[in-house]
Design a protein around this motif. Structure first.
Motif, PDB file in Angstrom:
ATOM      1  N   ASN A  41       0.800  -1.232   0.000  1.00  0.00           N
ATOM      2  CA  ASN A  41       0.000   0.000   0.000  1.00  0.00           C
ATOM      3  C   ASN A  41       0.829   1.276   0.000  1.00  0.00           C
ATOM      4  O   ASN A  41       0.253   2.362  -0.027  1.00  0.00           O
ATOM      5  CB  ASN A  41      -0.926   0.023   1.213  1.00  0.00           C
ATOM      6  CG  ASN A  41      -1.988  -1.035   1.141  1.00  0.00           C
ATOM      7  OD1 ASN A  41      -2.492  -1.334   0.074  1.00  0.00           O
ATOM      8  ND2 ASN A  41      -2.324  -1.626   2.266  1.00  0.00           N
ATOM      9  N   PHE A  42       2.120   1.171   0.066  1.00  0.00           N
ATOM     10  CA  PHE A  42       2.954   2.351   0.219  1.00  0.00           C
ATOM     11  C   PHE A  42       3.787   2.612  -1.023  1.00  0.00           C
ATOM     12  O   PHE A  42       4.258   1.676  -1.659  1.00  0.00           O
ATOM     13  CB  PHE A  42       3.877   2.189   1.435  1.00  0.00           C
ATOM     14  CG  PHE A  42       3.114   1.896   2.698  1.00  0.00           C
ATOM     15  CD1 PHE A  42       2.378   2.891   3.318  1.00  0.00           C
ATOM     16  CD2 PHE A  42       3.107   0.630   3.238  1.00  0.00           C
ATOM     17  CE1 PHE A  42       1.660   2.626   4.464  1.00  0.00           C
ATOM     18  CE2 PHE A  42       2.387   0.350   4.385  1.00  0.00           C
ATOM     19  CZ  PHE A  42       1.658   1.354   5.011  1.00  0.00           C
ATOM     20  N   TRP A  46       8.951   5.784  -0.539  1.00  0.00           N
ATOM     21  CA  TRP A  46       9.012   5.965   0.902  1.00  0.00           C
ATOM     22  C   TRP A  46      10.183   5.166   1.460  1.00  0.00           C
ATOM     23  O   TRP A  46      10.528   4.109   0.943  1.00  0.00           O
ATOM     24  CB  TRP A  46       7.718   5.533   1.548  1.00  0.00           C
ATOM     25  CG  TRP A  46       6.611   6.540   1.370  1.00  0.00           C
ATOM     26  CD1 TRP A  46       6.588   7.593   0.505  1.00  0.00           C
ATOM     27  CD2 TRP A  46       5.371   6.568   2.059  1.00  0.00           C
ATOM     28  NE1 TRP A  46       5.411   8.266   0.617  1.00  0.00           N
ATOM     29  CE2 TRP A  46       4.645   7.667   1.561  1.00  0.00           C
ATOM     30  CE3 TRP A  46       4.800   5.778   3.039  1.00  0.00           C
ATOM     31  CZ2 TRP A  46       3.377   7.992   2.032  1.00  0.00           C
ATOM     32  CZ3 TRP A  46       3.536   6.096   3.500  1.00  0.00           C
ATOM     33  CH2 TRP A  46       2.841   7.190   3.003  1.00  0.00           C
ATOM     34  N   PHE A  48      11.219   2.725   3.190  1.00  0.00           N
ATOM     35  CA  PHE A  48      10.994   1.429   3.821  1.00  0.00           C
ATOM     36  C   PHE A  48      12.108   0.488   3.388  1.00  0.00           C
ATOM     37  O   PHE A  48      12.748   0.705   2.366  1.00  0.00           O
ATOM     38  CB  PHE A  48       9.640   0.854   3.420  1.00  0.00           C
ATOM     39  CG  PHE A  48       8.476   1.545   4.075  1.00  0.00           C
ATOM     40  CD1 PHE A  48       8.367   1.609   5.446  1.00  0.00           C
ATOM     41  CD2 PHE A  48       7.483   2.123   3.308  1.00  0.00           C
ATOM     42  CE1 PHE A  48       7.300   2.247   6.056  1.00  0.00           C
ATOM     43  CE2 PHE A  48       6.403   2.763   3.908  1.00  0.00           C
ATOM     44  CZ  PHE A  48       6.313   2.818   5.284  1.00  0.00           C
ATOM     45  N   CYS A  52      10.415  -4.705   1.772  1.00  0.00           N
ATOM     46  CA  CYS A  52       9.019  -4.275   1.622  1.00  0.00           C
ATOM     47  C   CYS A  52       8.751  -3.782   0.209  1.00  0.00           C
ATOM     48  O   CYS A  52       7.714  -4.094  -0.378  1.00  0.00           O
ATOM     49  CB  CYS A  52       8.691  -3.173   2.628  1.00  0.00           C
ATOM     50  SG  CYS A  52       8.650  -3.744   4.326  1.00  0.00           S
ATOM     51  N   ARG A  53       9.683  -3.015  -0.336  1.00  0.00           N
ATOM     52  CA  ARG A  53       9.502  -2.508  -1.701  1.00  0.00           C
ATOM     53  C   ARG A  53       9.528  -3.651  -2.715  1.00  0.00           C
ATOM     54  O   ARG A  53       8.737  -3.687  -3.647  1.00  0.00           O
ATOM     55  CB  ARG A  53      10.565  -1.453  -2.019  1.00  0.00           C
ATOM     56  CG  ARG A  53      10.378  -0.198  -1.154  1.00  0.00           C
ATOM     57  CD  ARG A  53      11.371   0.914  -1.449  1.00  0.00           C
ATOM     58  NE  ARG A  53      12.705   0.526  -0.999  1.00  0.00           N
ATOM     59  CZ  ARG A  53      13.787   0.523  -1.763  1.00  0.00           C
ATOM     60  NH1 ARG A  53      13.726   0.909  -3.011  1.00  0.00           N
ATOM     61  NH2 ARG A  53      14.951   0.161  -1.282  1.00  0.00           N
ATOM     62  N   LEU A  94       6.373  11.043   3.778  1.00  0.00           N
ATOM     63  CA  LEU A  94       6.123  10.164   4.915  1.00  0.00           C
ATOM     64  C   LEU A  94       6.190  10.953   6.215  1.00  0.00           C
ATOM     65  O   LEU A  94       5.351  10.782   7.100  1.00  0.00           O
ATOM     66  CB  LEU A  94       7.139   9.018   4.927  1.00  0.00           C
ATOM     67  CG  LEU A  94       7.009   8.026   6.079  1.00  0.00           C
ATOM     68  CD1 LEU A  94       5.651   7.325   6.043  1.00  0.00           C
ATOM     69  CD2 LEU A  94       8.126   7.005   6.021  1.00  0.00           C
ATOM     70  N   THR A  98       2.951  11.317   8.721  1.00  0.00           N
ATOM     71  CA  THR A  98       3.022  10.720  10.057  1.00  0.00           C
ATOM     72  C   THR A  98       3.144  11.770  11.152  1.00  0.00           C
ATOM     73  O   THR A  98       3.077  11.439  12.325  1.00  0.00           O
ATOM     74  CB  THR A  98       4.225   9.765  10.161  1.00  0.00           C
ATOM     75  OG1 THR A  98       5.427  10.498   9.897  1.00  0.00           O
ATOM     76  CG2 THR A  98       4.086   8.599   9.213  1.00  0.00           C
TER      77      THR A  98
END
Length: 123
Positions: A41-42, A46, A48, A52-53, A94, A98
């Motif tokens: 979802n990101f 970003w 991460f 995750c990517r 981000l 946040t």
């Protein structure tokens, strides 16, 4: 196609959901990707972890194959490098979403300088 992050706090629920679908005679496949809940979802810009990517682009590759009714790929998708500008803007985005960037700005004025630098880089 059921996508599940290996370190997702609802991982077990994803597996149980897929098993329930199979008991109802739905043709479904589960793919487990290294990553947390919502790993796809990101934006890739970003800051991460690469894991995750990579999981996000692998899931998108699998989803497209599934929607086209093709065999799911057995190899990882190509994760293109993030440009410096995208990385800076991704970190700023981000931070804004946040609430961390305004906090840094209030505490030290750092947010103002980082934002100004990003604007200069973006041209």
């Amino acid at each position: 196609l059921v996508a599940a992050g290996a370190s997702d706090f609802v991982f077990a629920s994803s597996i149980r959901g897929m098993q329930a679908l199979k008991r109802k005679h739905f043709d479904c496949t589960v793919r487990v990707y290294p990553g947390p809940h919502g790993f796809f979802n990101f934006p890739c810009s970003w800051p991460f972890p690469r894991m995750c990517r990579q999981s996000a682009v692998d899931f998108l590759q699998d989803l497209l194959a599934h929607l086209r009714k093709e065999e799911l790929p057995t190899s990882s998708a190509v994760l293109t490098p993030t440009s410096t500008l995208d990385a800076v803007l991704g970190a700023l985005e981000l931070g804004l979403l946040t609430g961390l960037l305004p906090l840094l700005s209030v505490v030290s004025g750092l947010g103002f300088w980082v934002w100004g630098l990003a604007c200069l880089v973006a041209g």
